[in-house]
Design a protein around this motif. Structure first.
Motif, PDB file in Angstrom:
ATOM      1  N   SER A 160       3.173  17.154  -5.938  1.00 51.67           N
ATOM      2  CA  SER A 160       3.388  16.283  -4.786  1.00 51.67           C
ATOM      3  C   SER A 160       4.828  16.574  -4.377  1.00 51.67           C
ATOM      4  O   SER A 160       5.691  16.857  -5.151  1.00 51.67           O
ATOM      5  N   ASP A 238       4.126  14.812   0.928  1.00 56.88           N
ATOM      6  CA  ASP A 238       2.681  14.137   0.601  1.00 56.88           C
ATOM      7  C   ASP A 238       2.807  12.591   0.529  1.00 56.88           C
ATOM      8  O   ASP A 238       2.220  11.778   0.963  1.00 56.88           O
ATOM      9  N   VAL A 239       4.168  12.128   0.125  1.00 49.06           N
ATOM     10  CA  VAL A 239       4.547  10.748  -0.211  1.00 49.06           C
ATOM     11  C   VAL A 239       5.899  10.498   0.727  1.00 49.06           C
ATOM     12  O   VAL A 239       6.917  10.997   0.634  1.00 49.06           O
ATOM     13  N   HIS A 295       1.050   9.905   2.733  1.00 48.78           N
ATOM     14  CA  HIS A 295       1.199   8.389   2.356  1.00 48.78           C
ATOM     15  C   HIS A 295       2.350   7.902   2.772  1.00 48.78           C
ATOM     16  O   HIS A 295       3.494   8.237   2.409  1.00 48.78           O
ATOM     17  N   LEU A 382      -1.243   4.164  -3.779  1.00 50.77           N
ATOM     18  CA  LEU A 382      -1.616   5.724  -3.985  1.00 50.77           C
ATOM     19  C   LEU A 382      -3.219   5.755  -4.492  1.00 50.77           C
ATOM     20  O   LEU A 382      -3.846   6.548  -3.903  1.00 50.77           O
ATOM     21  N   GLU A 385      -5.690   4.576  -2.073  1.00 48.11           N
ATOM     22  CA  GLU A 385      -5.602   5.357  -0.701  1.00 48.11           C
ATOM     23  C   GLU A 385      -6.554   6.809  -1.257  1.00 48.11           C
ATOM     24  O   GLU A 385      -6.996   7.412  -0.354  1.00 48.11           O
ATOM     25  N   SER A 386      -6.242   7.238  -2.339  1.00 47.76           N
ATOM     26  CA  SER A 386      -6.843   8.404  -2.706  1.00 47.76           C
ATOM     27  C   SER A 386      -8.096   8.310  -3.571  1.00 47.76           C
ATOM     28  O   SER A 386      -8.541   9.279  -4.010  1.00 47.76           O
TER      29      SER A 386
END
Length: 393
Positions: A160, A238-239, A295, A382, A385-386
């Protein structure tokens, strides 16, 4: 406003119960069947011709924009900030101070370390053993939130690109995240570079393929510029964790201006996403290179303990009244997911309020345990959400 599923259920109820009601008025069976068939055909035709009427399409789009940023109160994502504290005074301050540090470094499940610019002692000199956990309510327990180990966090963040942007609170968040995925020796070696005053910092952790960028962005306008840069480069993390308020409060002291900046930031953030609230979730935004959405997290303001702030200017400009005005602007900006926006709140306000003055020396920056709790909140979000579980491959 009704979503698609609710509307379908309503239509089914109309088709089923209206004819039954008519039957109660002793209409003939043929009339009842005729009416029921006509009603069914009308609803079916209406569904198919809806896209050709702009006003109706606009209504559907508005429904989709609400569904994009789901805000159901009973979902686990909205309970992830429900943290409680257990603060226990250490009897022998001098002897137990070192013991407490050793204990916290060896067992993250029961005790937590402090950051360098905060102390584990309160302003009266008493040392506290600070422990946190998620609330024991039935709903929270059902979500099965957990502290992630170094291995779990490394697996979750493997490959990530993480960006943390903001002021000193964001820097403490970056430190806490790195402290979880790095060993103590390596963490000690990078802490000085990470905390260079008003500077950016980046690090690559090759063993898990993770890159972390800290971006010094003390004003919301700096965050908006960062969003523009992402879009121009067509490269998105990604985050993304960001938050800014304290510098604006101290140096600008204008809540309305802060609110305008937040609204501008919201527009920039939405433009990064692989969907547009106005268009629904089907079509990519111009310039998007991927349908995957980053995210997104907003780092909330900490509680400010005015009497502990270390300068007269801070005590004057960062008053309780000003703090509440800035918090209202954040709520009204619709930047946060709970108000229909794209960013999930990391509720530093709640964490710092519940930990209290025993967890800060300057009334603004809190002990590392507060930011550690925020990192585990982020990681659990996370996982939700994933659609992952701890230990899942």
């Amino acid at each position: 406003m009704l979503g698609g599923i609710q509307f379908g259920i309503l239509a089914a109820c109309v088709v089923l119960f209206v004819p039954m009601g008519m039957a109660g008025y002793h209409l003939s069976r043929n009339k009842m069947l005729f009416f029921s068939g006509a009603l069914f055909i009308t609803l079916a035709v209406g569904v198919h011709i809806t896209p050709y009427f702009p006003s109706v399409s606009d209504f559907v789009s508005s429904v989709q924009s609400v569904v994009v940023f789901d805000n159901r109160e009973d979902s686990c994502i909205n309970l992830v900030n429900e943290v409680v504290w257990d603060l226990t005074p250490v009897v022998n301050t001098h002897d137990d101070d070192d013991d407490d540090d050793n204990k916290s470094s060896s067992s993250s499940s029961t005790s937590s370390t402090s950051s360098d610019d905060s102390s584990s002692s309160s302003s009266n000199g008493t040392v506290y053993d600070k422990n946190w956990s998620w609330s024991g309510t039935r709903k929270v327990k059902a979500c099965e939130f957990q502290r992630l180990t170094k291995s779990d966090a490394s697996d979750l963040l493997n490959g990530s690109w993480v960006v943390v942007a903001g002021d000193s609170q964001a820097r403490l968040m970056a430190q806490s995240l790195l402290g979880l995925v790095l060993d103590a020796q390596r963490m000690d070696s990078i802490r000085g570079d990470l905390f260079k005053r008003h500077s950016d910092y980046e690090i690559v952790i090759p063993e898990i393929g993770m890159k972390l960028d800290f971006i010094w962005a003390p004003y919301v306008a700096n965050l908006t510029d960062l969003m523009v840069k992402f879009k121009q480069n067509r490269s998105y993390p990604d985050v993304l964790v960001m938050g800014a308020a304290l510098w604006h409060m101290l140096h600008v002291s204008n809540a309305s201006d802060y609110g305008l900046a937040l609204r501008s930031l919201r527009s920039s953030v939405v433009s990064l996403l692989p969907f547009s609230p106005e268009l629904g979730t089907d079509g990519p935004v111009t310039g998007s290179v991927s349908v995957r959405s980053p995210h997104l997290f907003w780092l909330g303001m900490p509680m400010l303990i005015n009497g502990m702030l270390n300068t007269e200017a801070k005590r004057e400009k960062m008053s309780d009244e000003t703090w509440h005005a800035y918090n209202r602007e954040l709520r009204d900006s619709r930047l946060l997911r709970r108000s229909g926006g794209p960013l999930l709140l990391l509720d530093i306000q709640s964490l710092s309020w519940n930990c209290g003055p025993r967890c800060t020396l300057d009334g603004m920056h809190y002990d590392g345990v507060v930011y550690e709790a925020a990192i585990h909140i982020l990681l659990n979000a996370l996982l939700i959400e994933s659609h992952q579980k701890l230990g899942a491959t």
